[in-house]
Design a protein around this motif. Sequence first.
Motif, PDB file in Angstrom:
ATOM      1  N   ALA A 134       0.811  -1.219   0.000  1.00 41.03           N
ATOM      2  CA  ALA A 134       0.000   0.000   0.000  1.00 41.03           C
ATOM      3  C   ALA A 134       0.841   1.265   0.000  1.00 41.03           C
ATOM      4  CB  ALA A 134      -0.924   0.009   1.211  1.00 41.03           C
ATOM      5  N   ILE A 135       2.119   1.150   0.336  1.00 39.05           N
ATOM      6  CA  ILE A 135       2.983   2.331   0.422  1.00 39.05           C
ATOM      7  C   ILE A 135       3.328   2.801  -0.987  1.00 39.05           C
ATOM      8  CG2 ILE A 135       5.179   3.211   1.250  1.00 39.05           C
ATOM      9  CD1 ILE A 135       5.114   1.090   3.414  1.00 39.05           C
ATOM     10  N   THR A 136       3.010   4.027  -1.307  1.00 40.55           N
ATOM     11  CA  THR A 136       3.305   4.567  -2.640  1.00 40.55           C
ATOM     12  C   THR A 136       4.351   5.667  -2.600  1.00 40.55           C
ATOM     13  OG1 THR A 136       1.479   6.141  -2.444  1.00 40.55           O
ATOM     14  CG2 THR A 136       1.012   4.015  -3.484  1.00 40.55           C
ATOM     15  N   VAL A 137       4.664   6.179  -1.416  1.00 43.59           N
ATOM     16  CA  VAL A 137       5.677   7.217  -1.278  1.00 43.59           C
ATOM     17  C   VAL A 137       6.678   6.765  -0.224  1.00 43.59           C
ATOM     18  CG1 VAL A 137       6.164   9.616  -0.720  1.00 43.59           C
ATOM     19  CG2 VAL A 137       4.042   9.023  -1.904  1.00 43.59           C
ATOM     20  N   LEU A 138       7.934   6.764  -0.590  1.00 42.58           N
ATOM     21  CA  LEU A 138       9.002   6.311   0.293  1.00 42.58           C
ATOM     22  C   LEU A 138      10.049   7.396   0.454  1.00 42.58           C
ATOM     23  CD1 LEU A 138       9.629   2.784  -1.270  1.00 42.58           C
ATOM     24  CD2 LEU A 138       8.269   3.280   0.763  1.00 42.58           C
ATOM     25  N   ALA A 139      10.842   7.229   1.481  1.00 40.44           N
ATOM     26  CA  ALA A 139      12.021   8.069   1.664  1.00 40.44           C
ATOM     27  C   ALA A 139      13.238   7.157   1.671  1.00 40.44           C
ATOM     28  CB  ALA A 139      11.932   8.845   2.968  1.00 40.44           C
ATOM     29  N   ILE A 140      14.183   7.424   0.781  1.00 38.54           N
ATOM     30  CA  ILE A 140      15.418   6.625   0.735  1.00 38.54           C
ATOM     31  C   ILE A 140      16.555   7.470   1.296  1.00 38.54           C
ATOM     32  CG2 ILE A 140      17.132   5.569  -0.778  1.00 38.54           C
ATOM     33  CD1 ILE A 140      14.996   4.543  -2.510  1.00 38.54           C
ATOM     34  N   VAL A 141      17.256   6.911   2.255  1.00 41.82           N
ATOM     35  CA  VAL A 141      18.375   7.610   2.883  1.00 41.82           C
ATOM     36  C   VAL A 141      19.506   7.738   1.873  1.00 41.82           C
ATOM     37  CG1 VAL A 141      20.034   7.573   4.784  1.00 41.82           C
ATOM     38  CG2 VAL A 141      17.715   6.688   5.131  1.00 41.82           C
ATOM     39  N   THR A 142      20.062   8.936   1.748  1.00 46.31           N
ATOM     40  CA  THR A 142      21.125   9.187   0.774  1.00 46.31           C
ATOM     41  C   THR A 142      22.483   9.420   1.413  1.00 46.31           C
ATOM     42  OG1 THR A 142      20.600  11.550   0.771  1.00 46.31           O
ATOM     43  CG2 THR A 142      19.506  10.162  -0.884  1.00 46.31           C
ATOM     44  N   GLN A 143      22.530   9.502   2.751  1.00 50.54           N
ATOM     45  CA  GLN A 143      23.786   9.782   3.452  1.00 50.54           C
ATOM     46  C   GLN A 143      24.076   8.676   4.459  1.00 50.54           C
ATOM     47  OE1 GLN A 143      23.838  13.713   5.198  1.00 50.54           O
ATOM     48  NE2 GLN A 143      22.798  14.645   3.448  1.00 50.54           N
ATOM     49  N   ASP A 144      25.333   8.358   4.589  1.00 50.75           N
ATOM     50  CA  ASP A 144      25.735   7.385   5.600  1.00 50.75           C
ATOM     51  C   ASP A 144      25.680   8.010   6.994  1.00 50.75           C
ATOM     52  OD1 ASP A 144      26.181   5.222   3.911  1.00 50.75           O
ATOM     53  OD2 ASP A 144      28.236   5.845   3.473  1.00 50.75           O
ATOM     54  N   GLN A 145      25.384   7.174   7.980  1.00 57.30           N
ATOM     55  CA  GLN A 145      25.340   7.560   9.392  1.00 57.30           C
ATOM     56  C   GLN A 145      24.308   8.658   9.660  1.00 57.30           C
ATOM     57  OE1 GLN A 145      29.587   8.355  10.140  1.00 57.30           O
ATOM     58  NE2 GLN A 145      29.720   6.334  11.121  1.00 57.30           N
ATOM     59  N   ALA A 146      23.199   8.587   8.910  1.00 55.28           N
ATOM     60  CA  ALA A 146      22.085   9.493   9.219  1.00 55.28           C
ATOM     61  C   ALA A 146      21.428   9.007  10.509  1.00 55.28           C
ATOM     62  CB  ALA A 146      21.083   9.505   8.074  1.00 55.28           C
ATOM     63  N   GLN A 147      20.947   9.925  11.309  1.00 56.80           N
ATOM     64  CA  GLN A 147      20.432   9.563  12.633  1.00 56.80           C
ATOM     65  C   GLN A 147      18.910   9.605  12.661  1.00 56.80           C
ATOM     66  OE1 GLN A 147      22.488  12.427  15.082  1.00 56.80           O
ATOM     67  NE2 GLN A 147      24.335  11.178  15.223  1.00 56.80           N
ATOM     68  N   LEU A 148      18.338   8.519  13.148  1.00 60.97           N
ATOM     69  CA  LEU A 148      16.901   8.430  13.374  1.00 60.97           C
ATOM     70  C   LEU A 148      16.663   8.802  14.834  1.00 60.97           C
ATOM     71  CD1 LEU A 148      14.146   7.541  12.132  1.00 60.97           C
ATOM     72  CD2 LEU A 148      14.561   5.301  13.170  1.00 60.97           C
ATOM     73  N   ARG A 149      15.935   9.918  15.065  1.00 59.73           N
ATOM     74  CA  ARG A 149      15.782  10.440  16.429  1.00 59.73           C
ATOM     75  C   ARG A 149      14.354  10.257  16.925  1.00 59.73           C
ATOM     76  NH1 ARG A 149      20.264  12.802  18.088  1.00 59.73           N
ATOM     77  NH2 ARG A 149      21.801  13.549  16.563  1.00 59.73           N
ATOM     78  N   ALA A 150      14.243  10.323  18.235  1.00 54.22           N
ATOM     79  CA  ALA A 150      12.943  10.110  18.884  1.00 54.22           C
ATOM     80  C   ALA A 150      12.022  11.316  18.735  1.00 54.22           C
ATOM     81  CB  ALA A 150      13.142   9.795  20.362  1.00 54.22           C
ATOM     82  N   ALA A 151      12.578  12.483  18.429  1.00 51.58           N
ATOM     83  CA  ALA A 151      11.793  13.706  18.267  1.00 51.58           C
ATOM     84  C   ALA A 151      12.443  14.559  17.191  1.00 51.58           C
ATOM     85  CB  ALA A 151      11.714  14.466  19.588  1.00 51.58           C
ATOM     86  N   PRO A 152      11.721  15.507  16.619  1.00 49.53           N
ATOM     87  CA  PRO A 152      12.277  16.343  15.540  1.00 49.53           C
ATOM     88  C   PRO A 152      13.220  17.426  16.061  1.00 49.53           C
ATOM     89  CG  PRO A 152      10.038  17.007  15.985  1.00 49.53           C
ATOM     90  CD  PRO A 152      10.273  15.817  16.843  1.00 49.53           C
ATOM     91  N   LYS A 153      14.237  16.997  16.786  1.00 48.96           N
ATOM     92  CA  LYS A 153      15.239  17.916  17.337  1.00 48.96           C
ATOM     93  C   LYS A 153      16.612  17.271  17.242  1.00 48.96           C
ATOM     94  CE  LYS A 153      12.088  19.910  20.804  1.00 48.96           C
ATOM     95  NZ  LYS A 153      11.879  20.144  22.257  1.00 48.96           N
ATOM     96  N   ASP A 154      17.637  18.092  17.030  1.00 48.08           N
ATOM     97  CA  ASP A 154      18.991  17.567  16.975  1.00 48.08           C
ATOM     98  C   ASP A 154      19.438  17.003  18.317  1.00 48.08           C
ATOM     99  OD1 ASP A 154      19.048  18.327  14.381  1.00 48.08           O
ATOM    100  OD2 ASP A 154      20.292  20.108  14.670  1.00 48.08           O
ATOM    101  N   SER A 155      18.842  17.480  19.385  1.00 49.64           N
ATOM    102  CA  SER A 155      19.224  17.021  20.713  1.00 49.64           C
ATOM    103  C   SER A 155      18.423  15.814  21.185  1.00 49.64           C
ATOM    104  CB  SER A 155      19.042  18.166  21.724  1.00 49.64           C
ATOM    105  OG  SER A 155      17.682  18.601  21.734  1.00 49.64           O
ATOM    106  N   ALA A 156      17.467  15.367  20.394  1.00 48.72           N
ATOM    107  CA  ALA A 156      16.631  14.231  20.794  1.00 48.72           C
ATOM    108  C   ALA A 156      17.433  12.935  20.798  1.00 48.72           C
ATOM    109  CB  ALA A 156      15.441  14.109  19.853  1.00 48.72           C
ATOM    110  N   GLN A 157      16.909  11.961  21.552  1.00 46.05           N
ATOM    111  CA  GLN A 157      17.592  10.676  21.664  1.00 46.05           C
ATOM    112  C   GLN A 157      17.697   9.986  20.299  1.00 46.05           C
ATOM    113  OE1 GLN A 157      15.656   7.955  24.330  1.00 46.05           O
ATOM    114  NE2 GLN A 157      17.095   6.282  23.933  1.00 46.05           N
ATOM    115  N   GLN A 158      18.859   9.383  20.067  1.00 45.07           N
ATOM    116  CA  GLN A 158      19.080   8.671  18.809  1.00 45.07           C
ATOM    117  C   GLN A 158      18.450   7.288  18.874  1.00 45.07           C
ATOM    118  OE1 GLN A 158      23.101   8.734  16.870  1.00 45.07           O
ATOM    119  NE2 GLN A 158      22.963   6.514  17.075  1.00 45.07           N
ATOM    120  N   GLN A 159      17.600   6.965  17.893  1.00 39.88           N
ATOM    121  CA  GLN A 159      16.934   5.670  17.854  1.00 39.88           C
ATOM    122  C   GLN A 159      17.736   4.634  17.069  1.00 39.88           C
ATOM    123  OE1 GLN A 159      14.710   6.060  20.158  1.00 39.88           O
ATOM    124  NE2 GLN A 159      12.769   5.781  19.070  1.00 39.88           N
TER     125      GLN A 159
END
Length: 483
Positions: free
Chosen positions: A6-31
């Motif tokens: 059902a997914i028709t729109v995706l996001a593909i990561v283009t950079q190495d070591q990109a961080q997935l965070r718990a909140a939309p802040k640079d200081s948020a916990q890294q997931q």
Amino acid sequence: MVLAAAITVLAIVTQDQAQLRAAPKDSAQQQAVLWQGDSLEIRGEKLDYLQVYDHRRERAGYIKASQVRIISTKPDDASELLSVVRFLGDTPGAEALGIAYTAVFLKAAPVQAINAEAFDTLGGMAERLARRASNKALNPGVKQNDTQIAAHLEVAAYYGVNLKSIERDGRIQLCYDGEAFRRVLAMNASQMQKAKAALALTRPDCIDPATRPTERNNIDLWRAEVLDKVEITELPEYQKNRIRMRRAGVWSSIAFQRQRKGDNSNNSNYSEAAANRALTELAGVNKTEMSDEDLVSYAEAGVRTGSMRWAAEPAPLPTSADSKNLRIVTTPGQPGETCVALLDAQHDSKAPLAQRCTYSLVWAASARSNPQHTALTLAVQPMDTWREMWLFHQTGKEWVIDVIPPATAEPDLGYAEFAGWVPGTTKFLMAREARVDGRYKRSFEIVSGESLQVERWADNPNSLSVFYRWQDPLWKKQTISLR
């Protein structure tokens, strides 16, 4: 892809070591730490972050929008995705990202829009990624980020790209299993695409050294079939050379296996036919149309074919028992074993001058006696890519059998062969060609028959006056070392 249909729109990561965070802040916990090629389901947007879900890690979180590319999987967008795949297919280091884009393209494109190009590019990226990882494993001094390579391999595996591990010389080599290339051969592909696929699927360095002989024979027969599917007349000259060199190596292995089995019942299965096919393919190589990389492949094909050239020679005629010349007689020993006896007019098989049994192939047609009847050389082959020379020679009243290998290194790829006797002396001429530490060395040598020490050598027989003068005409006619 593993993502829900059902997914028709995706996001593909283009950079190495990109961080997935718990909140939309640079200081948020890294997931989690993400790598190029990771695909994410978009669930929302906040500030300059995207709210996403990572199906591979089963983690939700936020990632900066600048670190991803938003991609649609609708059929109308397939052509745009293919353009990106073409670009990434030739970009070193971007294999994981290219594999991700190819997977999305195959998901988005209608069936009629999918052709061999996508699989050809996918296979090329997978093979390049395997080479990157193998270069790190085989050459620890190469500066590469271990974490990055491992992460890219995980990304590729997520999209179904399988890389197999092969232990070689105490180190691990990665090889692509070739699924995309198999699809290329099964589709209406161009001859150039088929040639690339055939070369990738028939790499000799991707055959496990621990493969059993029967399995190896089946693999080589399949490799020969794959290479024969390529019609080389439409290919550029350099690509014709690559196919011919690979065929020469494959048919040399087949000749060895057929001779080992002793299958002479049918000319199509006879080792002589396979050896002649190898020689024909090698002779068809255009040496003026080769890159530096091709020169290495040509050297390998030459050694593989040269080691098996005696299979193309007819069986020797029987020698009269009352002849003064030295001769050999072979008889079966233990199961799989061949016993070689050295005879002359005064010594028959019941009381030979010397005798030795071996599990190697013995090429009786190669036996050459010196004019003084005090020495005889014989080609003996324990492996399909390794041929040794036995020297029967008289020391005092005793006869000794010495084994002269192609190189002092462990058996890998090479051959040693008799090239002539030096009249009035115990010296003999020998040609050797072998791969040592990844490099190919060819030498033409003058060897002492007493000490077996190499007195002089050169990489060209014309550089040694003794060698040039006394080389055996039959050797010069038959050898591969002068190619």
